[in-house]
Scaffold this active site. Structure first.
Site, PDB file in Angstrom:
ATOM      1  CB  SER A 105      -0.909  -0.001   1.234  1.00 47.22           C
ATOM      2  OG  SER A 105      -1.578   1.232   1.372  1.00 47.22           O
ATOM      3  CE1 TYR A 127      -6.011   4.519  -1.856  1.00 45.34           C
ATOM      4  CE2 TYR A 127      -4.321   4.378  -0.165  1.00 45.34           C
ATOM      5  CZ  TYR A 127      -5.548   3.991  -0.668  1.00 45.34           C
ATOM      6  OH  TYR A 127      -6.317   3.088   0.022  1.00 45.34           O
ATOM      7  CB  THR A 153      -6.516   2.454  -5.113  1.00 45.32           C
ATOM      8  OG1 THR A 153      -5.793   1.223  -4.930  1.00 45.32           O
ATOM      9  CG2 THR A 153      -7.815   2.371  -4.350  1.00 45.32           C
ATOM     10  CE  LYS A 249      -7.546  -2.875  -3.725  1.00 45.53           C
ATOM     11  NZ  LYS A 249      -8.471  -1.999  -3.010  1.00 45.53           N
ATOM     12  CB  SER A 271     -11.867  -3.468  -5.011  1.00 46.21           C
ATOM     13  OG  SER A 271     -11.686  -3.120  -3.649  1.00 46.21           O
ATOM     14  CG  HIS A 273     -11.180   0.857  -0.171  1.00 47.90           C
ATOM     15  ND1 HIS A 273     -10.392   1.337  -1.193  1.00 47.90           N
ATOM     16  CD2 HIS A 273     -10.467   1.058   0.958  1.00 47.90           C
ATOM     17  CE1 HIS A 273      -9.261   1.823  -0.699  1.00 47.90           C
ATOM     18  NE2 HIS A 273      -9.280   1.651   0.607  1.00 47.90           N
TER      19      HIS A 273
END
Length: 380
Positions: A105, A127, A153, A249, A271, A273
């Site tokens: 991440s 991100y 994401t 994602k 997803s 989340h």
């Protein structure tokens, strides 16, 4: 004795202070999406086929030219260092030992260079914050470190309203209440680990280890303050920075899946989340068939959110997912026993999946298909 993921969850609840466990375990608003993720999986029934040769069950798959030992991996999880010091490194090591991928991440607590396992399959989740220079340095460093894919994401234009975290006062800088201090006193092992290693921070926000990231920037990442100007055309900017597979994602809508194909994306992760963003969103397993149909085999479709059993993984594979990523189960394992706990969870899922495939008459992952799902089985 831990026989399933729920046993690991039970012990993780005991091992962690409440605000930490709630951060890991909680979801947005009324947590209905969280419950839909698991509930819709439970309501899907698997239909066995018999008299098939299953003496040798093979869980392995090929993804982007790499061989995985099983069709699942560890999803990107932020703040692992709050669960266990060096949690990101431990999770990566567990995945490498299991022969499955690990996705780091952006909100990790260890430098991406320190997490990279040369023998393992590791991807970098991204991100994009308001200052795109942060994303650029992350992508550049991930490329240099040898990460195998970039996972953008896209479902965090604003952070979901996670009421457990609000009630616990969980934000940066963290200011514990008297109740929180009392709870911390009941978890001396966790406290000792934090005392030895220091409070975790989002160390990858700064390009150099010496520079560090401001408290304001760290708080912004925890609050998921992202660049809301990111649009489909922005993918060209990422492509200019990254050489390798690029995945998106956080997609649930088939129109977005079709657009991803048109834009030359290399993979999709269906997803929501883990239910931590839009509480009114559908479960991922219910959204999966339409996404698979929309891409028409043009790219691999992965999925996460709500998977707790090997049989859950089999259901997603039967519906056309290439592989499944699990998040909370791996963190429960970390909380219990560090790397050994995460490895235990991965082994548990592999054993359950192999047993499920044997009972279904599927010797290979490719043998699983819609014929293994009981049509209309939605009522438990």
């Amino acid at each position: 004795m831990r026989l399933n993921v729920e046993d690991y969850r039970r012990d993780a609840r005991s091992a962690l202070p409440r605000f930490v466990f709630d951060y890991v375990d909680g979801a947005a608003e009324d947590e209905r999406c969280l419950r839909r993720n698991t509930g819709d999986l439970e309501r899907l029934h698997l239909l066995p086929t018999c008299l098939r040769d299953t003496r040798d069950v093979d869980l392995s798959i090929d993804v982007f030219g790499r061989r995985w030992a099983a069709p699942f991996g560890i999803a990107p999880i932020g703040f692992n260092g709050l669960v266990r010091p060096r949690g990101d490194v431990m999770a990566a090591q567990a995945a490498t030992a299991a022969g499955v991928p690990f996705v780091l991440s952006t909100a990790s607590n260890a430098r991406l260079e320190a997490v990279r396992q040369p023998a393992g399959e590791q991807w970098m989740q991204l991100y994009v914050m308001t200052d795109r220079a942060i994303a650029e340095q992350l992508v550049r460093r991930a490329q240099q470190a040898g990460y195998g894919a970039l996972v953008l994401t896209v479902d965090v234009a604003v952070s979901g309203y996670r009421e457990r975290d609000v009630r616990n006062g969980f934000k940066l800088p963290f200011r514990p209440t008297l109740a929180t201090l009392a709870d911390l006193a009941r978890h001396p092992r966790w406290l000792l680990g934090m005392a030895r290693h220091g409070s975790p921070s989002f160390v990858n926000l700064a390009e150099s280890e010496d520079a560090g990231a401001s408290a304001q920037l760290q708080a912004a990442l925890l609050a998921r303050a992202m660049d809301r100007s990111m649009v489909w055309d922005s993918l060209a900017w990422l492509r200019s920075l990254w050489r390798g597979p690029l995945l998106i994602k956080g997609l649930l809508h088939p129109d977005d899946a079709r657009e991803a194909v048109r834009r030359g994306v290399d993979g999709i992760v269906v997803s929501n989340h883990g239910g931590r963003q839009l509480d009114a969103a559908p479960s991922t397993i219910s959204a999966l068939p339409a996404v698979v149909d929309a891409v028409g085999g043009a790219l691999p479709v992965f999925i996460d959110s709500g998977f707790r059993r090997g049989s859950d993984i089999a259901k997603a594979l039967a519906l056309g997912a290439r592989a499944v990523f699990v998040g909370r189960p791996a963190v429960y394992g970390l909380a219990c026993d560090g790397e050994r706990g995460a490895r235990g969870v991965l082994q548990l899922l592999a054993d359950e999946l192999a047993r499920t495939m044997t009972l279904l008459g599927a010797a290979r992952v490719e043998d699983l298909g819609p014929h293994h799902l009981l049509s209309g089985a939605r009522n438990g």
